[in-house]
Scaffold this active site. Structure first.
Site, PDB file in Angstrom:
ATOM      1  CB  CYS A  26      -0.961  -0.049   1.171  1.00 36.78           C
ATOM      2  SG  CYS A  26      -2.435   0.931   0.880  1.00 36.78           S
TER       3      CYS A  26
ATOM      4  CG  HIS B 297      -3.100  -3.411   4.378  1.00 40.97           C
ATOM      5  ND1 HIS B 297      -1.904  -2.867   4.788  1.00 40.97           N
ATOM      6  CD2 HIS B 297      -3.717  -2.463   3.629  1.00 40.97           C
ATOM      7  CE1 HIS B 297      -1.812  -1.631   4.295  1.00 40.97           C
ATOM      8  NE2 HIS B 297      -2.890  -1.358   3.610  1.00 40.97           N
TER       9      HIS B 297
HETATM   10  N1  GLN Z   1      -2.309   6.793   1.938  1.00 40.54           N
HETATM   11  C1  GLN Z   1      -2.362   5.764   0.913  1.00 40.54           C
HETATM   12  C2  GLN Z   1      -3.770   5.560   0.357  1.00 40.54           C
HETATM   13  O1  GLN Z   1      -4.737   5.828   1.029  1.00 40.54           O
HETATM   14  C3  GLN Z   1      -1.882   4.441   1.487  1.00 40.54           C
HETATM   15  C4  GLN Z   1      -2.788   3.928   2.604  1.00 40.54           C
HETATM   16  C5  GLN Z   1      -2.300   2.608   3.180  1.00 40.54           C
HETATM   17  O2  GLN Z   1      -1.107   2.344   3.281  1.00 40.54           O
HETATM   18  N2  GLN Z   1      -3.286   1.755   3.598  1.00 40.54           N
HETATM   19  O3  GLN Z   1      -3.901   5.057  -0.766  1.00 40.54           O
END
Ligand code: GLN
Length: 241
Positions: free
Chosen positions: A93, A190
Site C-alpha cells: 500500500c 494488508h
Molecule cells: N495513503 C495511501 C492511500 O490511502 C496508502 C494507505 C495505506 O497504506 N493503507 O492510498
C-alpha cells in the site's frame, strides 16, 4: 545460512497488521534452521549492504510525506541497487506507492518515488476497503485486505501481481492488483498478507537467501494451518463480495 530482513520505516509505515509479514518471513526461515536478523531502517538510517529481503508496510499520507523525503537520493538508490542485485522485497500500500515513480496525495504536493516499479499512483475520490482475492500464475490465489484511496497504474516495465477476483486492486478498473519486478512485489494486500499466503512468503524467502547463497530449494514446511487460514479468508471474501 543467514538472512537479514530490512524492515523499512517499521515504526511509521505499519498499519492493518503489516508487521505480520516480518513475523512470517522470520518464522518460516527459523523453522528451517536459518538464522535471521531483522533490522528496522528508520528515517536517517542507511541501508545495510547485506539485505536479503526488504519489507515496506502501509501508512497514511502524512507518514508517506516524511518517508518520501527520506527515500530521496542515496537511500532509494541503495534499495533499487539491492533489488537489481537479487534482493527480495515486499511493499504494501503506502510503501508500494512510494516505490513507483510518484504518489500524488489528496492534500499535498506530489511525492517522488524511487522508481523501482514502473508505475504511478494518485489519491482518488473513493476509498477502496474490503477483502481481496487475486488470481496469480505463480502462487495460485492470494488473499488479503485493502484500504486505500490511491489508484495505481502500471507502466510497461512492470508486470501485475495478478488479476482481481474479489475486491478493487490497483485502481478498480483495469482488473490488475499489485506489481512484480525481478524478486520485488508491491501490492495493496494488508492482512497481514504472508501468514495466509505461504507460497508467496517462501518465494520471497528463497529469493532473499539466493542473493548471498546461490540457487537453493527451501525444504517444505507443514502448512496445514496456513492453508486453512487461506481457504477461510478466501471463503469469507467470496461470501462478502
Ligand atoms: N495513503 C495511501 C492511500 O490511502 C496508502 C494507505 C495505506 O497504506 N493503507 O492510498
Amino acid at each position: 545460512m543467514h538472512l537479514t530482513i530490512a524492515w523499512l520505516y517499521g515504526s511509521k509505515m505499519n498499519i492493518y497488521g503489516d508487521r505480520g509479514n516480518v513475523l512470517a518471513l522470520t518464522q518460516r526461515a527459523r523453522w528451517r534452521g536459518i538464522g535471521v536478523d531483522v533490522v528496522e531502517i528508520g528515517i536517517g538510517q542507511p541501508i545495510p549492504p547485506n539485505v536479503g529481503v526488504f519489507f515496506f508496510g502501509g501508512g497514511q499520507d502524512q507518514e508517506q510525506i516524511a518517508v518520501s523525503n527520506d527515500l530521496r537520493g542515496a537511500k532509494g538508490a541503495a534499495i533499487k541497487a539491492a533489488v537489481e542485485d537479487g534482493a527480495a522485497l515486499l511493499a504494501v500500500c503506502g510503501g508500494y506507492q512510494l516505490l513507483g515513480h510518484e504518489y500524488r496525495p489528496h492534500d499535498a504536493a506530489p511525492l517522488p518515488g524511487i522508481g523501482l516499479f514502473d508505475l504511478v499512483s494518485e489519491a482518488g475520490p473513493e476509498r477502496f476497503i474490503g477483502n481481496v482475492v487475486v488470481e496469480t500464475e505463480r502462487w495460485g490465489t492470494l488473499v488479503g485486505f485493502e484500504n486505500h484511496s490511491g489508484l495505481t497504474v502500471l507502466g510497461p516495465g512492470v508486470a501485475p501481481l495478478g488479476r482481481v477476483r474479489v475486491g478493487r486492486g490497483n485502481n478498480g478498473h483495469d482488473g490488475t492488483e499489485g506489481a512484480v519486478y525481478r524478486r520485488a512485489v508491491g501490492c495493496y494486500l494488508h492482512g497481514a498478507l504472508l501468514p495466509k499466503n505461504p507460497a508467496l512468503a517462501d518465494w520471497l524467502l528463497a529469493g532473499g537467501l539466493e542473493r548471498h547463497h546461490g540457487p537453493l530449494e527451501l525444504p517444505p514446511l507443514d502448512d496445514r494451518y496456513e492453508v486453512a487460514a487461506h481457504a477461510s479468508a478466501v471463503g469469507r471474501a467470496e461470501r462478502t463480495r
